[in-house]
Structure formats: C-alpha cells, structure tokens
Scaffold this active site. Sequence first.
Site: not given
Ligand code: RB5
Length: 161
Positions: A132-133, A8-9, A65-67, A70, A98-99
């Site tokens: 095992r994995h 995303d942005h 994405c940011g974190t 999402g 492992h995954n």
């Molecule tokens: C966008 O602002 C933010 O919500 C998105 O990039 C992400 O971190 C969502 O999980």
Amino acid sequence: MKIFIGSDHAGYELKERIRVQLAGNGYEVEDYGTSTTESCDYPLIGVKVAEAVAADHATLGILICGTGVGMSIVANKVPGIRAALAYNNYVAQYSREHNNANILVLPGRVVGTDMAMAIVRAWLGARFAGGRHQRRLDQIEEIERKFSYPETIPAGSQEMP
Ligand code: RB5
C-alpha cells in the site's frame, strides 16, 4: 552502496563524523561539502546532493543543516527525491519502510553525534515495505508530474508583460 553527503556550516562537524563512519563501514561516500565551518548557503549544497541521488536510483543521500528544515525544503524540490527529516530512530526507520525516503536529513544543531549516528544506522538498516505504501508513492509521483511540466501552467501566464 553509494551515499552522497552534504551539509552547510551548521552541519559540517556532524557531516564529517558521519562521512568517516560510513566510509569505515564500507560505504562509498561522495562528499559535496561544505568543507569548513564558515557560513555558507545550504540550498547550493542541498541541490547538488539531491540531483546526484535523483540521477541514480541505486544511491542514497544524507543532508545536514542546523534544523534540517532548509535542506528538506531544497531536496524535496528535485523531482524523484523523497527527503525525510528525522529527529529519532523511529522516524528514520519508517521514512524508509513507508516513504522509501532516498535522502535522510539531519538537524545538526538539535541532535548530538551519538543520536545522529543511531538515526543513520536505523535509516540504512530499514527497507521499503512496498504494498500500500507503493500506491501512495505513486500518488506523490503523480502530484510531482502535475507540477513539473509547463503545460500545467494556466494559459496566458507564460506571456511576457
Ligand atoms: C544556518 O544558520 C541555518 O539557517 C541552517 O543551517 C538551517 O537550519 C536552515 O534551515
């Protein structure tokens, strides 16, 4: 090796750097956007990358994405996807060993470019260990099947009001 990539942005700038780097290293990269820093909705991009990876087991995906949360949630809704949110090399490496993670998710607002590149290298350089994995992945697939088919919906709950 083909890699589908999307962000995303909040992940756009990092995506661009990773895309260029991977292409320069000989990977075939298909970019599902976004293509600007203008605000957009991560589910719409995440699902495209996840569907593309799920349709071809010889490919991998990278989502940003940011974190990273999402994109992880979205990608893991698609059957066959094992998306791993990695904040460091250790997690990235073991998410494959492992995954057998087939999508790497990065938090664009949390890690810097050098760190992100190192995470990508660690992820691409690792191989699934099997053994095992594989048994545990089979169990995950069984859970996926259980919740993917309409016959698992309790009787009566499909009736229209
Ligand atoms: C966008 O602002 C933010 O919500 C998105 O990039 C992400 O971190 C969502 O999980």
